[in-house]
Design a protein around this motif. Structure first.
Motif, PDB file in Angstrom:
ATOM      1  N   SER A 258     -60.352 -43.247 -16.484  1.00 32.00           N
ATOM      2  CA  SER A 258     -60.663 -42.073 -17.308  1.00 32.00           C
ATOM      3  C   SER A 258     -61.201 -42.407 -18.693  1.00 32.00           C
ATOM      4  N   PRO A 259     -60.746 -43.470 -19.372  1.00 28.64           N
ATOM      5  CA  PRO A 259     -61.387 -43.765 -20.665  1.00 28.64           C
ATOM      6  C   PRO A 259     -62.860 -44.169 -20.509  1.00 28.64           C
ATOM      7  N   MET A 260     -63.173 -44.871 -19.434  1.00 32.48           N
ATOM      8  CA  MET A 260     -64.559 -45.287 -19.201  1.00 32.48           C
ATOM      9  C   MET A 260     -65.420 -44.121 -18.749  1.00 32.48           C
TER      10      MET A 260
ATOM     11  N   ARG B  95     -68.620 -42.645 -13.482  1.00 30.26           N
ATOM     12  CA  ARG B  95     -68.267 -41.285 -13.861  1.00 30.26           C
ATOM     13  C   ARG B  95     -68.098 -40.398 -12.625  1.00 30.26           C
TER      14      ARG B  95
ATOM     15  N   ARG C 232     -60.738 -37.076  -9.280  1.00 24.56           N
ATOM     16  CA  ARG C 232     -60.095 -35.990 -10.025  1.00 24.56           C
ATOM     17  C   ARG C 232     -60.145 -34.695  -9.225  1.00 24.56           C
TER      18      ARG C 232
ATOM     19  N   ALA D 158     -60.693 -33.901 -21.038  1.00 26.19           N
ATOM     20  CA  ALA D 158     -59.901 -34.528 -22.105  1.00 26.19           C
ATOM     21  C   ALA D 158     -58.430 -34.648 -21.719  1.00 26.19           C
TER      22      ALA D 158
ATOM     23  N   PRO E 222     -56.315 -37.728 -18.237  1.00 28.82           N
ATOM     24  CA  PRO E 222     -55.317 -38.807 -18.176  1.00 28.82           C
ATOM     25  C   PRO E 222     -53.893 -38.294 -17.999  1.00 28.82           C
TER      26      PRO E 222
ATOM     27  N   LEU F 107     -56.542 -42.804 -13.680  1.00 30.17           N
ATOM     28  CA  LEU F 107     -55.940 -43.022 -14.996  1.00 30.17           C
ATOM     29  C   LEU F 107     -56.576 -44.236 -15.665  1.00 30.17           C
TER      30      LEU F 107
ATOM     31  N   GLY G 211     -65.398 -41.162 -19.791  1.00 33.72           N
ATOM     32  CA  GLY G 211     -65.826 -40.338 -20.915  1.00 33.72           C
ATOM     33  C   GLY G 211     -66.994 -40.925 -21.681  1.00 33.72           C
ATOM     34  N   ALA G 212     -67.328 -42.169 -21.429  1.00 32.83           N
ATOM     35  CA  ALA G 212     -68.437 -42.811 -22.145  1.00 32.83           C
ATOM     36  C   ALA G 212     -69.760 -42.398 -21.517  1.00 32.83           C
TER      37      ALA G 212
ATOM     38  N   GLU H  41     -64.947 -41.306 -10.563  1.00 32.25           N
ATOM     39  CA  GLU H  41     -63.760 -40.763 -11.237  1.00 32.25           C
ATOM     40  C   GLU H  41     -63.686 -39.257 -11.033  1.00 32.25           C
TER      41      GLU H  41
END
Length: 185
Positions: A134-136, A2, A9, A70, A73, A131, A138-139, A5
């Protein structure tokens, strides 16, 4: 993961923010950027200003997209796409023997060259990795204040290095040799 990332960002957001602010800080700064786009010699003259405006608009859109987790991505995708286009333009100009001044951050820097390609490729890789991550990211629990501060502390100097790359390169470049003077008699 996290925090890595988040660092990427923040790095991209700071770099794109510096690019937008540098180009839009005055009419002269934007005109200099438009002039450098024209000097690439890749576009018909009538398309130079709209394409330059579009580039700045995409840069400006990237910043808030990356600021909202949110929407990150979309921010990463826009950053990667723009960096790919800009890198391609630099490579095409270099192949044509053109080396206009880099106005990437609103001021006339050194003529474009390989270091600008490397810079953009590295930023592209940060965007692509962000990119993918980013899905990981958010966990799990949200990033804590200390982690956010640490991510900013890592991203800020990296962004400064990117933004001031031409100045740093000039600082460490070998001094130009003086022309030989004839001996005194």
């Amino acid at each position: 993961m996290r925090y890595v990332e988040l660092t990427g960002r923040l790095l991209l957001a700071l770099v794109f923010l510096a690019a937008v602010v540098g180009k839009l800080r005055s009419r002269a700064a934007f005109a200099g950027f438009v002039g450098s786009v024209e000097a690439f010699g890749l576009l018909p003259r009538r398309r130079v200003r709209p394409v330059a405006g579009l580039a700045v608009a995409v840069e400006a859109a990237v910043v808030p997209l990356l600021a909202v987790p949110a929407a990150a991505p979309a921010g990463y995708a826009a950053a990667a796409a723009l960096l790919a286009v800009l890198t391609g333009a630099i490579l095409a100009a270099l192949r044509r023997g053109r080396r206009p001044a880099c106005h990437c951050f609103g001021t006339a820097g050194a003529p474009i060259g390989p270091r600008h390609v490397v810079r953009n490729v590295l930023l592209f890789l940060v965007a692509a990795a962000g990119l993918a991550a980013s899905p990981m990211a958010g966990a799990g629990p949200p990033a804590g204040a200390a982690g956010r501060l640490l991510a900013l502390a890592a991203a800020a100097p990296l962004a400064a290095l990117v933004v001031r790359l031409d100045d740093l390169a000039a600082l460490f470049a070998p001094a130009p040799s003086a022309p030989a003077r004839p001996p005194y008699r």
